[in-house]
Design an enzyme around this catalytic site. Structure first.
Site, PDB file in Angstrom:
ATOM      1  CB  THR A   1       4.468  -4.058   3.256  1.00 27.98           C
ATOM      2  OG1 THR A   1       4.105  -3.702   1.636  1.00 27.98           O
ATOM      3  CG2 THR A   1       5.298  -5.057   2.774  1.00 27.98           C
TER       4      THR A   1
ATOM      5  CG  PHE B   1      -1.109   1.487   8.982  1.00 29.58           C
ATOM      6  CD1 PHE B   1      -2.977   2.729   9.761  1.00 29.58           C
ATOM      7  CD2 PHE B   1      -1.379   1.111   8.240  1.00 29.58           C
ATOM      8  CE1 PHE B   1      -3.100   3.763   8.488  1.00 29.58           C
ATOM      9  CE2 PHE B   1      -2.093   2.015   6.988  1.00 29.58           C
ATOM     10  CZ  PHE B   1      -2.890   2.865   7.753  1.00 29.58           C
ATOM     11  CG  ASN B   2       0.578  -2.714   7.687  1.00 28.12           C
ATOM     12  OD1 ASN B   2       0.138  -1.663   6.989  1.00 28.12           O
ATOM     13  ND2 ASN B   2       1.707  -2.952   7.755  1.00 28.12           N
TER      14      ASN B   2
ATOM     15  CG  HIS C   1       7.679   0.495  10.114  1.00 23.72           C
ATOM     16  ND1 HIS C   1       7.734  -0.265  11.686  1.00 23.72           N
ATOM     17  CD2 HIS C   1       6.605   1.635  10.198  1.00 23.72           C
ATOM     18  CE1 HIS C   1       7.059   0.520  12.205  1.00 23.72           C
ATOM     19  NE2 HIS C   1       6.651   2.010  11.486  1.00 23.72           N
ATOM     20  CG  ASP C   2       6.012  -1.301   4.872  1.00 21.71           C
ATOM     21  OD1 ASP C   2       5.038  -2.342   5.614  1.00 21.71           O
ATOM     22  OD2 ASP C   2       5.877  -1.096   3.625  1.00 21.71           O
TER      23      ASP C   2
ATOM     24  CG  ASP D   1       4.290   0.084   1.677  1.00 17.49           C
ATOM     25  OD1 ASP D   1       3.345  -0.987   1.965  1.00 17.49           O
ATOM     26  OD2 ASP D   1       4.146   1.333   2.358  1.00 17.49           O
TER      27      ASP D   1
ATOM     28  CG  ASP E   1      -0.048  -0.209   2.420  1.00 17.06           C
ATOM     29  OD1 ASP E   1       0.281  -0.578   2.530  1.00 17.06           O
ATOM     30  OD2 ASP E   1      -0.654   0.507   3.477  1.00 17.06           O
TER      31      ASP E   1
ATOM     32  CG  ASN F   1       0.794   3.259   4.241  1.00 14.75           C
ATOM     33  OD1 ASN F   1       0.406   3.482   5.757  1.00 14.75           O
ATOM     34  ND2 ASN F   1       1.656   3.444   3.921  1.00 14.75           N
TER      35      ASN F   1
END
Ligand code: BDR
Ligand code: CA
Length: 304
Positions: free
Chosen positions: A124, A165-166, A234-235, A15, A10, A40
């Site tokens: 992700t 979040f995800n 993160h991703d 990402d 996303d 996102n």
């Protein structure tokens, strides 16, 4: 051997960096498709962004498919306050010349799972596309080698005290995925927040030069200023796990997803085996952050 993978994402600055990392690792990763989900920012932006990142990375041979524009049950929650209105604010990416491929991401995931032995999914973003594929055709579950996902947390959340979040955006999808029986590797905030794009690191990325170095440095500067956690990578960490799992440690655990109430989106990780329930995920809690960052820089230097 090149590992076959679909990245479901996303984009989002982090990402975008995850995709660029995968492009730079084409000798080790056989990226069969990029599938895109709302998260996102809304789907119209995440699909445009995936196309822009593919264009920037000179990646013209990996098809990109649009997927679900909203979560399974809940209304879509987005994160423009972190990623900007476009989801990729902070740098001027070249306009997209790579087109979307016809067809729906969910159908393409199903087709690829049947066609490609040992296909892995790397997710992700919110897990809507992945869950929809598993619901539409449950026979793909035993065909997938694993789902490596950025999401959840053993400890604190980043949207609510409980939720990352995800998982928060589509907890029902996360529940489908964690109950699917597919081997799961969960890279939650506990590990991804160990990799920060500090000013010194952004300078190292800028020094790569070309078009990619300065753009990635600018994207990460924007994101690092806006994100409460300093813009953790993160991703990209999830793609890093696909490439070099030996940089990480973790434990096989039972993970339950909370879908309702004040803790909705919580990944309840049974780290100490208190429930006696069989593990459904490998939960990662450490990474050799300097080694991972060096891998990222070397890979980005090959892109474009
Ligand atoms: C996750 O949420 C998004 O904002 C990032 O792209 C990442 O996938 C971190 O919680
Ligand atoms: Ca993401």
């Amino acid at each position: 051997m090149r590992r076959k993978v679909v990245i479901d994402c996303d984009p989002g600055q982090d990402d975008a960096v995850a995709l660029l990392l995968a492009f730079g690792e084409a000798e080790r990763l056989d990226l069969r498709a990029i599938t895109v989900v709302a998260g996102n920012v809304p789907l119209a932006w995440t699909t445009t962004n995936a196309r822009r990142v593919a264009t920037l990375g000179g990646c013209t041979d990996v098809p990109i498919y649009a997927g679900c524009g909203r979560p399974l049950v809940n209304p879509l929650v987005t994160a423009e306050h972190v990623h900007g209105d476009s989801g990729l604010d902070g740098a001027d990416l070249p306009p997209a010349t790579v087109d979307l491929s016809p067809g729906h991401a969910v159908d393409r995931i199903i087709e690829l799972a049947h066609a490609e032995d040992g296909l892995a999914l790397c997710a992700t973003g919110p897990l809507t596309n992945v869950a929809m594929a598993l619901v539409k055709d449950p026979s793909i579950a035993p065909k997938l080698s694993r789902i490596v996902l950025m999401g959840g947390a053993i400890g604190h959340g980043n949207v609510t005290p409980s939720a990352e979040f995800n998982i928060y955006v589509d907890p029902h999808a996360a529940r489908v995925v964690f109950e699917s029986g597919v081997p799961i590797v969960m890279l939650g905030l506990d590990v991804t927040e160990q990799v920060r794009p500090t000013a010194e690191r952004r300078a190292r990325i800028r020094e790569i030069g070309g078009e990619v170095g300065p753009i990635v440095a600018d994207l990460l500067s924007f994101y690092a200023e806006r994100a409460a956690d300093g813009g953790a990578l993160h991703d990209p960490v999830a793609v890093g796990y696909l490439l070099e799992p030996e940089l990480f440690t973790g434990r096989d655990c039972f993970v339950e997803i909370v879908t309702e109430g004040p803790c909705a989106g919580r990944t309840v990780v049974d780290w100490r085996g208190r429930t006696g329930r069989p593990p459904n995920a490998r939960v990662i809690d450490t990474v050799d952050d300097e080694a991972f960052f060096s891998l990222l820089v070397e890979s980005l230097a090959r892109v474009g």
